[in-house]
Design a protein around this motif. Sequence first.
Motif, short mmCIF file in Angstrom:
data_model
loop_
_atom_site.label_atom_id
_atom_site.label_comp_id
_atom_site.label_asym_id
_atom_site.label_seq_id
_atom_site.Cartn_x
_atom_site.Cartn_y
_atom_site.Cartn_z
N LEU A 332 -6.94 -3.60 -3.89
CA LEU A 332 -5.58 -3.97 -3.52
C LEU A 332 -4.55 -2.90 -3.87
CD1 LEU A 332 -3.66 -6.04 -2.32
CD2 LEU A 332 -3.55 -7.16 -4.57
N PRO A 333 -4.57 -2.32 -5.06
CA PRO A 333 -3.54 -1.30 -5.35
C PRO A 333 -3.57 -0.12 -4.37
CG PRO A 333 -4.61 -2.00 -7.37
CD PRO A 333 -5.40 -2.60 -6.25
N GLU A 334 -4.78 0.24 -3.91
CA GLU A 334 -4.86 1.34 -2.95
C GLU A 334 -4.33 0.92 -1.57
OE1 GLU A 334 -8.62 3.41 -2.88
OE2 GLU A 334 -8.97 2.99 -5.00
N LYS A 335 -4.57 -0.32 -1.19
CA LYS A 335 -4.00 -0.82 0.07
C LYS A 335 -2.48 -0.77 0.01
CE LYS A 335 -7.49 -4.33 1.15
NZ LYS A 335 -7.70 -5.78 1.30
N VAL A 336 -1.93 -1.24 -1.10
CA VAL A 336 -0.48 -1.29 -1.24
C VAL A 336 0.11 0.11 -1.19
CG1 VAL A 336 1.40 -1.86 -2.83
CG2 VAL A 336 -0.49 -3.48 -2.49
N ALA A 337 -0.52 1.04 -1.90
CA ALA A 337 -0.02 2.42 -1.90
C ALA A 337 -0.05 3.00 -0.49
CB ALA A 337 -0.85 3.26 -2.85
N ALA A 338 -1.13 2.75 0.25
CA ALA A 338 -1.24 3.29 1.61
C ALA A 338 -0.19 2.69 2.52
CB ALA A 338 -2.64 3.02 2.16
N MET A 339 0.05 1.38 2.38
CA MET A 339 0.98 0.70 3.29
C MET A 339 2.44 1.01 2.97
SD MET A 339 -0.85 -2.97 4.07
CE MET A 339 0.41 -3.42 5.27
N ASP A 341 3.41 3.99 2.67
CA ASP A 341 3.64 5.26 3.35
C ASP A 341 4.41 4.99 4.64
OD1 ASP A 341 3.57 7.65 4.71
OD2 ASP A 341 1.39 7.79 4.80
N PRO A 342 5.61 5.54 4.81
CA PRO A 342 6.41 5.27 6.01
C PRO A 342 5.68 5.60 7.31
CG PRO A 342 7.74 6.36 4.35
CD PRO A 342 6.33 6.40 3.86
N ALA A 343 4.83 6.63 7.29
CA ALA A 343 4.12 7.01 8.53
C ALA A 343 3.12 5.93 8.92
CB ALA A 343 3.42 8.35 8.32
N LEU A 344 2.37 5.40 7.94
CA LEU A 344 1.41 4.34 8.25
C LEU A 344 2.16 3.07 8.65
CD1 LEU A 344 -1.46 3.28 8.44
CD2 LEU A 344 -1.34 2.67 6.01
N ARG A 345 3.28 2.80 8.00
CA ARG A 345 4.07 1.61 8.36
C ARG A 345 4.48 1.67 9.82
NH1 ARG A 345 9.43 -0.46 8.44
NH2 ARG A 345 9.61 -2.47 7.33
N ALA A 346 4.98 2.82 10.25
CA ALA A 346 5.42 2.97 11.65
C ALA A 346 4.23 2.81 12.60
CB ALA A 346 6.08 4.32 11.84
N LYS A 347 3.10 3.33 12.20
CA LYS A 347 1.91 3.25 13.04
C LYS A 347 1.44 1.81 13.21
CE LYS A 347 -2.28 6.03 13.66
NZ LYS A 347 -3.18 7.03 13.01
N LEU A 348 1.36 1.08 12.10
CA LEU A 348 0.91 -0.31 12.15
C LEU A 348 1.89 -1.18 12.93
CD1 LEU A 348 -0.47 -0.76 8.52
CD2 LEU A 348 -1.79 -0.95 10.63
N LEU A 349 3.16 -0.95 12.76
CA LEU A 349 4.15 -1.75 13.48
C LEU A 349 4.10 -1.49 14.99
CD1 LEU A 349 7.19 -1.47 11.04
CD2 LEU A 349 5.84 -3.51 11.52
N LEU A 407 3.94 -6.86 0.92
CA LEU A 407 3.93 -5.89 -0.18
C LEU A 407 4.61 -6.43 -1.43
CD1 LEU A 407 4.71 -2.65 1.85
CD2 LEU A 407 2.52 -3.29 0.80
N ASP A 408 5.23 -7.60 -1.34
CA ASP A 408 5.87 -8.19 -2.52
C ASP A 408 4.81 -8.49 -3.59
OD1 ASP A 408 8.36 -8.08 -1.35
OD2 ASP A 408 8.35 -10.18 -0.70
N ASP A 409 5.26 -8.53 -4.83
CA ASP A 409 4.39 -8.83 -5.97
C ASP A 409 3.16 -7.91 -5.97
OD1 ASP A 409 3.53 -10.06 -8.29
OD2 ASP A 409 2.59 -11.76 -7.25
N GLU A 410 3.40 -6.64 -5.69
CA GLU A 410 2.34 -5.63 -5.67
C GLU A 410 1.19 -6.02 -4.73
OE1 GLU A 410 2.64 -2.63 -7.10
OE2 GLU A 410 4.66 -3.34 -7.54
N GLY A 411 1.56 -6.65 -3.62
CA GLY A 411 0.58 -7.00 -2.60
C GLY A 411 -0.10 -8.34 -2.81
N ARG A 412 0.31 -9.06 -3.83
CA ARG A 412 -0.32 -10.37 -4.10
C ARG A 412 0.38 -11.53 -3.41
NH1 ARG A 412 -0.94 -7.66 -9.10
NH2 ARG A 412 1.12 -8.41 -9.77
N ALA A 413 1.46 -11.26 -2.69
CA ALA A 413 2.19 -12.33 -2.00
C ALA A 413 1.29 -13.01 -0.97
CB ALA A 413 3.43 -11.77 -1.31
N ILE A 414 1.47 -14.31 -0.82
CA ILE A 414 0.69 -15.09 0.15
C ILE A 414 1.63 -15.74 1.15
CG2 ILE A 414 -0.76 -17.14 0.43
CD1 ILE A 414 -2.14 -16.47 -2.15
#
Length: 575
Positions: A332-339, A341-349, A407-414
């Motif tokens: 999870l911490p690595e997912k959060v760090a990757a997401m 990234d503004p470039a990945l955010r733009a790509k996923l959106l 991404l809230d709560d370090e990616g633990r948000a549900i």
Amino acid sequence: MADFDLIIRNGEIHDGRGGTARIGDVAISGDRIVAVGSVAGRGVEEIDAGGALVTPGFVDIHTHYDGQATWETRMAPSSGHGVTSVVMGNCGVGFAPCRPDQHAMLVGLMEGVEDIPEVVMTAGLPWNWETFPQYLDALDARRLDIDIAAQLPHSALRVYVMGERGARREAPTAEDLAAMRALTAQAIRAGALGVTTSRNILHRTRAGELAPSLHSPEDELLALAAGLRDAGAGVYQLIADIFGDADDELGLMRRVAEAAGRPLSFTLLQMATGDEDGWRRYLRGLEAANADGVRITGQVYPRPVGLLFGLDLSFHPFALHPSFRPLADLPLPEKVAAMRDPALRAKLLAEAPADSNPFVMQIVEASTASYVMGNPPVYDPAPEDRLDARAARAGVSVAEFAYDRLLDDEGRAILFLPGANYRDGNLLAAAEMCAHPNAVLGLGDGGAHYGLICDASFPTFWLEHYVRDARVGGGVALPEAIAALTSRPAAAVGLHDRGVLAPGYKADLNIIDLAALRLHAPVMARDLPAGGKRLSQRADGYRVTIKSGAVTYRDGAATGALPGRLVRGAQPAPA
């Protein structure tokens, strides 16, 4: 010298039958209740239940612990919510009977239908059985924290009898039908509690293939019913075609129940789409059937049957996007760090989801209509709190808003998507179904949907939301609410030896601090075989849970006692 093994003193005793509560004691010897009221004498152990409720242990008749019961001893999350007996093998899916060359097929089916990771089942299942009686023998050797009862699943039976023809949903021959009938009777005589099937088109493998039981002809469903009649015992559980006509489905269920001469129960929900009056038509059909002596019961659920989404869960709004797939198995911490990234955010959106399973696609596409669950969890959210409404107020797209919330709560948000039972934005339909005399609480689904649903906590929600806080309608009277969790579901499946606090009954009890009862938000744990993940959900307020006379939990912590066993078939009430 002590007179009893255990005495519970000074509690507010609820007998499980809906009777008036009284302050008193409960005495236990071995695995049975021996006295209720004012108990003289001493116990080896005595527990002061002053200021707390004393109830029978809860009974959940709709679970999927078929696999979990073979690889671990605690049937969590159910056992953390006062449940002391469960029925598994529902919805026509399970792991027996199964020939050695069919293991992968059943694993694939359970991965899709019940969201249990393939790697977990491959590592966890011992496969020390082939026939259903052998599966029961394997369960008989297990030592658990609660009692389990097993049912014969139609999909497994169909493939066992028909092989690849069954998996491809081909029509059965007369010989196939005769074999299914005989094996159903054999399973019931060996101790299966019933037989189960599914007509739900959403039940698919992970690759999108329909479950083997789907579209089975009526004569096949009647062959299973005939097996029950031959055995003279058992119950029939069915999940109807959720997009089908209520009257047509009820007509089929009546014919099946009449052919079996045994009770039938089915999943009853207020669907989010389709016929808005469908659930009421089912209720009217239940009334008519039972008035005619045909025993049909609706299994109902007291809150929305909803889906949970999160970066560490099975799905979320971006789970099927091409650029997310390389991240899916990262910590999870690595997912959060990757997401972040503004470039990945733009790509996923900018991307769209893609998958071969249409149901999975529907799940992900609907996820943006969800709500932030919060802690304590909110199961009856207001429309203005939906993600799209909040996004509009924030002046951003719903995809952008959902991305940031994940991404809230370090990616633990549900995120929580209320599905069935929340069509009108309230729980009034659920309350009406729960109050119906021909309905019984169930559908906890414990042991399945490890990363998508966490509904086994419903007993806590029921007591907190409907009783103590009376947040739905006028609320539910406490004695009636306790009966709905105990004697009524037990009786619906023929377990007449439990669910009641009276001499001779199973010594399954809860001591509950109702004022302190609190349901926590689900969290993800990596405690399955092969490091698999599952949602868990704890509750405060359960002071003590007792199973077969042994204290299994104190203040939510396991004691290590494992008195739970396989229950073979229906059980008579004490003489």
